[in-house]
Scaffold this motif. Structure first.
Motif, mmCIF file in Angstrom:
data_model
loop_
_atom_site.group_PDB
_atom_site.id
_atom_site.type_symbol
_atom_site.label_atom_id
_atom_site.label_comp_id
_atom_site.label_asym_id
_atom_site.label_seq_id
_atom_site.Cartn_x
_atom_site.Cartn_y
_atom_site.Cartn_z
ATOM 1 N N PRO A 67 11.642 8.698 2.024
ATOM 2 C CA PRO A 67 10.256 8.537 1.546
ATOM 3 C C PRO A 67 9.461 9.838 1.497
ATOM 4 O O PRO A 67 8.655 10.034 0.590
ATOM 5 C CB PRO A 67 9.639 7.540 2.533
ATOM 6 C CG PRO A 67 10.547 7.515 3.722
ATOM 7 C CD PRO A 67 11.910 7.862 3.211
ATOM 8 N N LYS A 68 9.709 10.762 2.450
ATOM 9 C CA LYS A 68 8.941 12.020 2.444
ATOM 10 C C LYS A 68 9.323 12.878 1.238
ATOM 11 O O LYS A 68 8.458 13.470 0.588
ATOM 12 C CB LYS A 68 9.181 12.804 3.745
ATOM 13 C CG LYS A 68 8.403 12.241 4.931
ATOM 14 C CD LYS A 68 8.552 13.094 6.165
ATOM 15 C CE LYS A 68 7.754 12.493 7.328
ATOM 16 N NZ LYS A 68 8.064 13.200 8.594
ATOM 17 N N ALA A 111 7.763 11.288 -1.842
ATOM 18 C CA ALA A 111 6.319 11.552 -1.927
ATOM 19 C C ALA A 111 6.042 12.980 -2.377
ATOM 20 O O ALA A 111 5.135 13.239 -3.175
ATOM 21 C CB ALA A 111 5.658 11.271 -0.577
ATOM 22 N N ALA A 112 6.855 13.933 -1.886
ATOM 23 C CA ALA A 112 6.689 15.338 -2.285
ATOM 24 C C ALA A 112 6.973 15.511 -3.773
ATOM 25 O O ALA A 112 6.284 16.260 -4.477
ATOM 26 C CB ALA A 112 7.615 16.226 -1.460
ATOM 27 N N ALA A 113 7.988 14.782 -4.281
ATOM 28 C CA ALA A 113 8.317 14.855 -5.710
ATOM 29 C C ALA A 113 7.174 14.292 -6.552
ATOM 30 O O ALA A 113 6.788 14.881 -7.573
ATOM 31 C CB ALA A 113 9.610 14.086 -5.986
ATOM 32 N N LEU A 114 6.600 13.172 -6.123
ATOM 33 C CA LEU A 114 5.474 12.578 -6.859
ATOM 34 C C LEU A 114 4.271 13.515 -6.859
ATOM 35 O O LEU A 114 3.566 13.630 -7.867
ATOM 36 C CB LEU A 114 5.092 11.221 -6.258
ATOM 37 C CG LEU A 114 5.992 10.037 -6.611
ATOM 38 C CD1 LEU A 114 5.574 8.800 -5.830
ATOM 39 C CD2 LEU A 114 5.961 9.742 -8.105
ATOM 40 N N ALA A 115 4.043 14.185 -5.735
ATOM 41 C CA ALA A 115 2.924 15.132 -5.658
ATOM 42 C C ALA A 115 3.135 16.291 -6.631
ATOM 43 O O ALA A 115 2.199 16.737 -7.310
ATOM 44 C CB ALA A 115 2.774 15.650 -4.222
ATOM 45 N N ALA A 136 0.828 -1.214 0.000
ATOM 46 C CA ALA A 136 0.000 0.000 0.000
ATOM 47 C C ALA A 136 0.859 1.260 0.000
ATOM 48 O O ALA A 136 0.514 2.263 -0.628
ATOM 49 C CB ALA A 136 -0.934 -0.006 1.206
ATOM 50 N N ALA A 137 2.018 1.198 0.679
ATOM 51 C CA ALA A 137 2.888 2.383 0.782
ATOM 52 C C ALA A 137 3.460 2.793 -0.568
ATOM 53 O O ALA A 137 3.865 3.942 -0.747
ATOM 54 C CB ALA A 137 4.023 2.103 1.762
#
Length: 324
Positions: free
Chosen positions: A272-273, A276-280, A102-103
């Motif tokens: 990971p943070k 995730a920010a890059a994907l956003a 899920a992550a």
């Protein structure tokens, strides 16, 4: 469910399309009904036992896919049944269903097509990590993209343009160069017919590119690096041509240049943070129309072996996507 099973990693011919029991997700996992899965260079290496990650046998290849969450395992809070997701989990995509951590699932905004989503994370996350994070690319700088008509190459052109850089795209045919121009490249080099160093010199008034994005390796690495600008950053993204080049390290001294390793998988695990920010940010750029995957073609999932053959012919422009 059905899946392409690799029981013996001796190559594409050893893959078999098999009916298997549909698994149930454990804690932290989801069952995804796969709607689309893209074919990436590591998907070829992994079935040949040549990739750095060697999954236990048997396994289902297909590193990157998009689909619908059908069952949610214990402890999963951010995903619901029926949600559309994209996932880059390394294996499992060349199937009708797969278990995904899920992550590693990226929830898709409304209106994000499965085909684009399946061709999104690997190339754009890699190029964003390379250009924005590792190279610290700034508006007005010049980027040379090698292998520019491939999946990561096309994403690198679009991301460099989104940042405000000038892009020189190098590819092996006039047709591929035309594709690069159509998605934003400012200039192109056909390295089958032009001398790479002379062309770079002419296009940069002798200064050289500030950043070189190299997913190819092989024979072009040294002439490209010899052409780099003062304080240039040479991004080692991959070795699609096969041979891993050896660069004379005295060149880094003479050019005041950096050789920078790019491994998005390691970045996503270690930071990971930030990942995730890059994907956003990438999802936002997609919604704004700044980036969009170049899709060479879609093919039915059961024609995977033909898709591998097409990829092996080096005729692919952008991404190949298998659909259910």
């Amino acid at each position: 469910m059905h899946a392409w099973l690799c029981e013996n990693p001796t190559g594409v011919d050893a893959l078999t399309w098999k009916e298997l029991p549909t698994p149930q997700p454990k804690s932290g996992e989801v069952l995804v009904e796969v709607k689309a899965a893209s074919l990436n260079f590591p998907d070829l290496l992994i079935v040949q036992n040549k990739y750095q990650i060697k999954p236990p046998l048997p396994f289902v290849p297909g590193s990157e896919y998009a689909g619908i969450v059908r069952t949610v395992g214990e402890g999963v809070k951010h995903l619901q049944v029926g949600q559309h997701v994209a996932c880059l989990s390394g294996t499992g995509g060349f199937a009708t269903h797969t278990i995904a951590p899920a992550a590693l699932c990226m929830p898709l905004p409304a209106g994000f097509p499965f085909v684009d989503a399946a061709a999104f994370i690997m190339i754009y996350a890699t190029s964003h990590h390379a250009l924005v994070d590792r190279a610290q690319l700034k508006a007005g700088e010049t980027v040379l993209v090698l292998g520019a008509a491939g999946g990561v190459g096309t994403s690198a052109i679009q991301i460099a343009k989104a940042v405000g850089a000038r892009v020189i795209a190098a590819a092996s045919t006039d047709e591929k160069c035309a594709l690069c121009k159509s998605i934003g490249a400012d200039a192109t080099i056909n390295y089958s017919t032009e001398n790479l160093r002379e062309a770079i010199k002419a296009l940069t008034d002798g200064k050289g590119p500030d950043v070189i994005y190299d997913p190819v390796g092989g024979d072009f690495a040294e002439p490209a690096f010899r052409s780099i600008a003062w304080r240039g950053r040479y991004l080692v993204v991959g070795f699609a041509s096969g041979p891993i080049p050896s660069l004379p390290l005295n060149l880094t001294l003479l050019k005041g240049a950096s050789i920078v390793g790019v491994f998005w998988g390691g970045f996503a695990k270690q930071e990971p943070k930030a990942s995730a920010a890059a994907l956003a940010e990438l999802a936002q750029w997609y919604a704004q129309g700044k980036i969009k995957p170049v899709i060479d073609r879609t093919m039915p999932m059961q024609e995977l072996k033909a898709a591998y053959a097409h990829m092996g012919s080096r005729g692919v422009k952008g991404k190949l996507v298998m659909v259910n």
